[in-house]
Write an enzyme that holds these catalytic residues in place. Structure first.
Site, short mmCIF file in Angstrom:
data_model
loop_
_atom_site.label_atom_id
_atom_site.label_comp_id
_atom_site.label_asym_id
_atom_site.label_seq_id
_atom_site.Cartn_x
_atom_site.Cartn_y
_atom_site.Cartn_z
N ASP A 247 -6.57 41.68 -42.44
CA ASP A 247 -6.91 41.87 -41.03
C ASP A 247 -7.75 40.69 -40.54
OD1 ASP A 247 -7.04 43.59 -38.63
OD2 ASP A 247 -9.18 43.66 -39.09
N ILE A 248 -7.41 40.20 -39.36
CA ILE A 248 -8.21 39.14 -38.75
C ILE A 248 -9.31 39.82 -37.94
CG2 ILE A 248 -8.24 37.15 -37.21
CD1 ILE A 248 -5.25 36.79 -37.84
N GLY B 85 -0.57 43.72 -34.65
CA GLY B 85 -1.07 42.60 -33.87
C GLY B 85 -1.74 41.53 -34.70
N ASP B 86 -2.85 41.88 -35.35
CA ASP B 86 -3.58 40.91 -36.17
C ASP B 86 -3.67 41.38 -37.62
OD1 ASP B 86 -5.35 43.01 -35.85
OD2 ASP B 86 -7.07 41.77 -35.41
N GLU B 87 -2.73 42.21 -38.01
CA GLU B 87 -2.70 42.73 -39.38
C GLU B 87 -1.48 42.22 -40.13
OE1 GLU B 87 -4.93 46.86 -40.02
OE2 GLU B 87 -3.01 47.04 -39.02
#
Length: 168
Positions: free
Chosen positions: A61-62, A104-106
């Site tokens: 994750d980001i 999305g950001d994963e």
């Protein structure tokens, strides 16, 4: 007398387009990594065939990515995701590991036939990606990476068990 009437049609073009569409449906259009359904299916198929051995599922994750989009714009955020995906492709062995974008950001990575040292090394490299991508660029936004890890010989032998444990 025998007669045969027929018509030959070259369908290579249609078949090629069909195969391209099937391939496109397997990948995330932005990052060119597997999409969520494909990586899940690939991991499930692998685990059904290969119960033995040490395999690891990493959920990546980001952190604070929303701040990137909110402050620097979605186009910049898309560039960040694309660059991050390219870095993941360098870290993981695409011949034996599976890498995908699951949200999305994963992102997700699945290491096959591995060991704890390799898992730890790749997790550390993944966490240090933003040191490389953003050195000096985002002074006011702290972006980092979190990695959840589950290992098949400890946390489960099926996709759902490994996913839930890594997600914790």
């Amino acid at each position: 007398t025998v007669r045969m009437v027929g018509k030959f049609i070259n369908i290579n073009g249609e078949k090629k387009k069909e195969l391209e569409l099937i391939e496109k449906s397997m990948y995330d259009s932005m990052t060119k990594l597997y999409n969520r359904p494909t990586i899940k299916s690939r991991i499930e198929d692998f685990l059904d065939k290969q119960k033995q051995g040490c395999h690891a599922l990493l959920i990546i994750d980001i952190d604070n990515f929303k701040l990137v989009n909110d402050n620097l714009g979605h186009l910049f955020g898309d560039t960040v995701l694309t660059n991050f995906a390219e870095q993941l492709a360098r870290i993981f062995d695409q011949e034996k590991d599976y890498i995908g974008r699951i949200g999305g950001d994963e992102f997700m990575a699945f290491l096959t036939d591995t060991n704890r040292d390799e898992i730890e090394r790749k997790a550390h490299k993944t966490c240090s990606v933003f040191d490389y991508l953003f050195s000096g660029t985002l002074n006011n936004i702290h972006v980092s990476t979190s990695v959840g890890i589950s290992v098949s010989d400890v946390d489960g032998t099926d996709y759902l068990s490994l996913f839930q444990k890594a997600d914790q």
